[in-house]
Design a protein around this motif. Sequence first.
Motif, mmCIF file in Angstrom:
data_model
loop_
_atom_site.group_PDB
_atom_site.id
_atom_site.type_symbol
_atom_site.label_atom_id
_atom_site.label_comp_id
_atom_site.label_asym_id
_atom_site.label_seq_id
_atom_site.Cartn_x
_atom_site.Cartn_y
_atom_site.Cartn_z
ATOM 1 N N TYR A 6 -0.975 -35.401 -22.097
ATOM 2 C CA TYR A 6 0.211 -35.339 -22.949
ATOM 3 C C TYR A 6 0.775 -36.746 -23.129
ATOM 4 O O TYR A 6 0.764 -37.557 -22.197
ATOM 5 C CB TYR A 6 1.301 -34.464 -22.326
ATOM 6 N N LEU A 8 4.304 -38.597 -25.038
ATOM 7 C CA LEU A 8 5.567 -38.440 -25.754
ATOM 8 C C LEU A 8 5.698 -39.580 -26.753
ATOM 9 O O LEU A 8 5.607 -40.755 -26.373
ATOM 10 C CB LEU A 8 6.732 -38.470 -24.766
ATOM 11 N N TYR A 39 9.017 -36.899 -29.733
ATOM 12 C CA TYR A 39 10.292 -37.319 -29.143
ATOM 13 C C TYR A 39 11.464 -36.783 -29.969
ATOM 14 O O TYR A 39 12.488 -36.391 -29.433
ATOM 15 C CB TYR A 39 10.329 -38.842 -29.068
ATOM 16 N N ARG A 102 9.426 -34.466 -22.283
ATOM 17 C CA ARG A 102 8.193 -34.573 -21.499
ATOM 18 C C ARG A 102 7.998 -33.347 -20.613
ATOM 19 O O ARG A 102 6.886 -33.016 -20.236
ATOM 20 C CB ARG A 102 8.208 -35.837 -20.653
ATOM 21 N N CYS A 105 5.389 -30.316 -21.056
ATOM 22 C CA CYS A 105 4.006 -30.245 -20.601
ATOM 23 C C CYS A 105 3.811 -29.146 -19.557
ATOM 24 O O CYS A 105 2.690 -28.649 -19.383
ATOM 25 C CB CYS A 105 3.541 -31.596 -20.056
ATOM 26 N N TYR A 115 0.443 -36.612 -17.782
ATOM 27 C CA TYR A 115 1.436 -37.033 -18.764
ATOM 28 C C TYR A 115 1.496 -38.561 -18.783
ATOM 29 O O TYR A 115 1.494 -39.211 -17.727
ATOM 30 C CB TYR A 115 2.827 -36.482 -18.427
ATOM 31 N N ASP A 117 3.614 -41.937 -20.736
ATOM 32 C CA ASP A 117 4.503 -42.555 -21.713
ATOM 33 C C ASP A 117 3.665 -43.357 -22.694
ATOM 34 O O ASP A 117 2.552 -43.799 -22.378
ATOM 35 C CB ASP A 117 5.495 -43.489 -21.013
ATOM 36 N N ASP A 211 15.826 -38.588 -17.666
ATOM 37 C CA ASP A 211 14.670 -37.695 -17.483
ATOM 38 C C ASP A 211 13.975 -37.978 -16.157
ATOM 39 O O ASP A 211 13.527 -37.055 -15.466
ATOM 40 C CB ASP A 211 13.692 -37.871 -18.633
#
Length: 334
Positions: A6, A8, A39, A102, A105, A115, A117, A211
């Motif tokens: 994943y 974002l 996002y 995020r 996921c 995951y 960034d 987050d």
Amino acid sequence: MTNGVYILANDVVQDQLIALLNSLERNVGADLPVCVIPYDDRTELCRQATQDRPQVQWFDDAAILEKWETYAAQIWQAHPTAYAGWQQRGVRGVNRLGMHRRFCCFDGPFERFIYLDADILAMGSFAPFFAALDHCDFVTYDFQYKDLSHVYDVQASQLTEVFSRSRLETEIFCAGLFASKRGLFSDQQLATLLNQLQAGDAAILYPNGPDQSILNYLVMKSNIRAINLARSLPAERRTGCCVTSPHFIEQDHVLFDQGEPLTYLHYIGVGSGYFRQLCEGQNIGFPYRDLFLYYRYLHAPEQRPQFSGSPRDYQKPAQSKVQRLLKKVGLAAR
């Protein structure tokens, strides 16, 4: 699908998304499934850039996106000062609300996932993450545990009442890259955690890393089987990951740390605007800049911007036209 990645992203980080996808294809696997979590609604350019990549899909489940945004808002409403502090800075609602997406996921298509960034380049195999998931439920690989101040509010009086000092010194992590499993948090579990936050735990959260603070809390308070490869791997196999580390050696567009290839490079602290300006042709310098450009233009090297002269360091403010003129005639401070 069993395993996947994943990311974002939105159009603000389009250049970084392309570079990351290219690095995944080159260094991890061209067929590795990727799901991009939006996002926000600004995704037209990114969707166009990924439409010819059959391994890439977009996360467009509006109900799940709303679920996690609502959950994050409920948490921050329980914080004693977050909303007031954000409002003073001109922020409406939750600071960087899109970053909390995020968490989608945990409800996505992949049974096991990593995951990432968007400000990351993949340098090597992700096999260690997936192997660790055979006996753990949450895997990280970073050195955030050395800096508690970017995860929790270190001034919160009840911090060591919620988590022991030993846990705070060893278990915190960076939320920019982690591996986990679908369904890690049940709805009942999330409701229980929210109740605990509303009962006072929210005061320990760090509003400037919203987050990241929440994810650390969810993992630590749930006593999930978690592991940080930066602490568990043999010392001779551990590598750094942060762009501020100047000692990495590049070989064939992969970075090495004392002979060991990095798993990933995180351009943490280099704002997305610098990447965009660089790709627009501005001669801006930041660590491992040419490595980023290599991956950004991996499939279109002819489009790579060409520069002459010394780059302007991204940490130094740009001079105005007046300042440049004054300096040229010797009237400005040097």
